[in-house]
Design a protein around this motif. Sequence first.
Motif, short mmCIF file in Angstrom:
data_model
loop_
_atom_site.label_atom_id
_atom_site.label_comp_id
_atom_site.label_asym_id
_atom_site.label_seq_id
_atom_site.Cartn_x
_atom_site.Cartn_y
_atom_site.Cartn_z
N ILE A 214 1.12 -0.43 -7.86
CA ILE A 214 1.55 -1.30 -6.42
C ILE A 214 2.59 -2.27 -6.69
CG2 ILE A 214 0.97 -2.17 -4.29
CD1 ILE A 214 -1.74 -0.75 -5.12
N PRO A 215 3.84 -2.07 -6.55
CA PRO A 215 4.87 -3.19 -6.82
C PRO A 215 4.81 -4.29 -6.11
CG PRO A 215 5.94 -1.02 -6.67
CD PRO A 215 4.57 -1.01 -6.30
N GLU A 216 4.29 -4.03 -4.98
CA GLU A 216 4.10 -5.38 -3.92
C GLU A 216 3.10 -6.21 -4.43
OE1 GLU A 216 5.49 -1.88 -1.19
OE2 GLU A 216 4.15 -2.28 -2.98
N ILE A 217 2.04 -5.75 -5.21
CA ILE A 217 0.99 -6.65 -5.85
C ILE A 217 1.66 -7.28 -6.91
CG2 ILE A 217 -1.08 -6.63 -7.05
CD1 ILE A 217 -2.25 -4.72 -5.17
N TYR A 218 2.43 -6.67 -7.85
CA TYR A 218 3.07 -7.24 -9.05
C TYR A 218 4.07 -8.19 -8.88
CZ TYR A 218 5.73 -7.52 -13.20
OH TYR A 218 6.41 -8.06 -14.45
N ASP A 219 4.93 -8.27 -7.31
CA ASP A 219 5.85 -9.00 -7.05
C ASP A 219 5.05 -10.25 -6.23
OD1 ASP A 219 7.68 -7.46 -8.16
OD2 ASP A 219 8.17 -6.58 -6.14
N GLY A 220 3.99 -10.21 -6.02
CA GLY A 220 3.04 -11.13 -5.05
C GLY A 220 3.09 -11.32 -3.76
N SER A 241 -1.71 -9.44 2.78
CA SER A 241 -0.67 -9.50 2.67
C SER A 241 0.18 -10.88 3.12
CB SER A 241 0.33 -8.61 3.53
OG SER A 241 1.64 -8.66 3.50
N GLN A 242 1.28 -11.33 2.26
CA GLN A 242 1.74 -12.59 2.49
C GLN A 242 2.93 -12.53 3.31
OE1 GLN A 242 0.24 -15.23 1.05
NE2 GLN A 242 -1.03 -13.84 0.28
N ASP A 243 3.47 -10.98 3.74
CA ASP A 243 4.48 -10.85 4.48
C ASP A 243 3.81 -10.14 5.73
OD1 ASP A 243 6.93 -9.84 5.84
OD2 ASP A 243 7.83 -9.43 4.14
N PRO A 244 4.14 -10.71 7.21
CA PRO A 244 3.53 -10.09 7.94
C PRO A 244 4.00 -8.53 8.48
CG PRO A 244 5.09 -11.88 8.82
CD PRO A 244 4.60 -11.81 7.30
N CYS A 252 -1.05 -0.17 -0.47
CA CYS A 252 -1.98 -0.33 -1.62
C CYS A 252 -2.37 1.37 -1.64
CB CYS A 252 -3.18 -1.01 -1.61
SG CYS A 252 -2.98 -2.63 -1.79
N VAL A 253 -2.70 1.87 -0.46
CA VAL A 253 -3.07 3.34 -0.53
C VAL A 253 -1.67 4.30 -0.85
CG1 VAL A 253 -3.79 5.36 1.14
CG2 VAL A 253 -5.04 3.09 0.99
N GLY A 254 -0.56 3.92 -0.18
CA GLY A 254 0.74 4.52 -0.39
C GLY A 254 0.80 5.85 0.49
N MET A 255 1.98 6.53 0.40
CA MET A 255 2.40 7.80 1.22
C MET A 255 1.27 8.83 0.75
SD MET A 255 4.38 8.72 3.73
CE MET A 255 5.84 7.56 3.79
N LYS A 256 0.62 9.24 1.81
CA LYS A 256 -0.24 10.29 1.63
C LYS A 256 -1.41 10.05 0.36
CE LYS A 256 2.73 14.01 3.16
NZ LYS A 256 3.34 15.33 2.67
N GLY A 257 -1.64 8.83 0.16
CA GLY A 257 -2.51 8.28 -0.69
C GLY A 257 -2.22 8.30 -2.19
N VAL A 258 -0.96 8.55 -2.52
CA VAL A 258 -0.45 8.93 -3.83
C VAL A 258 -0.58 7.75 -4.67
CG1 VAL A 258 2.04 7.89 -3.27
CG2 VAL A 258 1.58 9.69 -5.27
#
Length: 348
Positions: A214-220, A241-244, A252-258
């Motif tokens: 999950i890139p959003e977690i890696y990027d903070g 999430s730090q971004d509303p 985290c789940v992703g498109m169709k849970g991928v």
Amino acid sequence: MNSAIVESFAQMVREKNVDKDVLAGIIEEIFGVMVKKKYGQEANFDVIANMDKGDIEIFLERTIVDEVEDPETEISIAEVEKKGNEEELEVGDDYVEKLELSSFGRRLINLARQNLNQRIREIEKELVYNEYSEMVGEIIVGDIYQVRRNDILVNHNRHELLLPRSEQIPRERYRKGDTIRAVIKEVKQTPNGPVIIISRSDNLFLRKLFEIEIPEIYDGIIEIKRIAREPSERAKIAVESQDPRIDAVGACVGMKGVRIHAIVRELNNENIDVINYSDDPIVLIQRSLAPAKLKQIELDETEKRCNVLADSDQVSLIVGRNGVNIRLAMKLTGYEIDVIREEKPYEE
């Protein structure tokens, strides 16, 4: 003979990845011990190891005297003349003699080689310890080369890593030759060298998998606040999430849970519940017990206990199979949870 010895030492440098300057210092120290054994502890000498040229030079310096009183630091003028006094040195001058390695004899040379091998092994152990100590918390990919009763040995960059039974995912099958991912949990220094412990059951492994997938977690942008896990059974992870504009759970789940499915497969089909974190303990408890519907939550923040009131048909959802759901909720929230069953009135 000198070049052959240095070449054998240089080969160790290439194989063990030992710094040339460090190796040169060790050679100088070891051959210095050889000089002291033959010429005395007070001998004045220089050992120069040139790793690039493949040469070791040993120079012994003694003061020229008429009669030798201290053979460790003095040499007679008569002996200097025998050796060929080309510089026409006199009594009181310093005489510098270049010593040939062959003059030390095979026994001392072999002893020096053994000492060097020992020092190289010590340096190699130290290098491995330092390298993997800096990698604690990182995921590595290795090959299983031995499956034993209580642990598994994994090869990673020609180093041995240990996956103890306590750090394995229960009921997961491991076979020799399989590629395996794990997190470096701990590096221990022992008399036999460093022991590198890796884990697939630690919460840190799950956290790192989320960072990879999950890139959003890696990027903070999304922060993992809490993790509760029973390996091979279920895990709960609270994210924020730090971004509303970004939905933490959805990302985290992703498109169709991928995204989440990639992590689930890596964890041998371990179920993962991702929930939105809240500073409000009541909200967090409610979310951690989902999908069960709760009627009321009574909180004792001092004792870290709470009573949960729910209809009888919701109790099984709250508790989960073998009690895993409520245990994970207690780990995630930090509260001891007691369930109070409320029977529904009988409807005719």
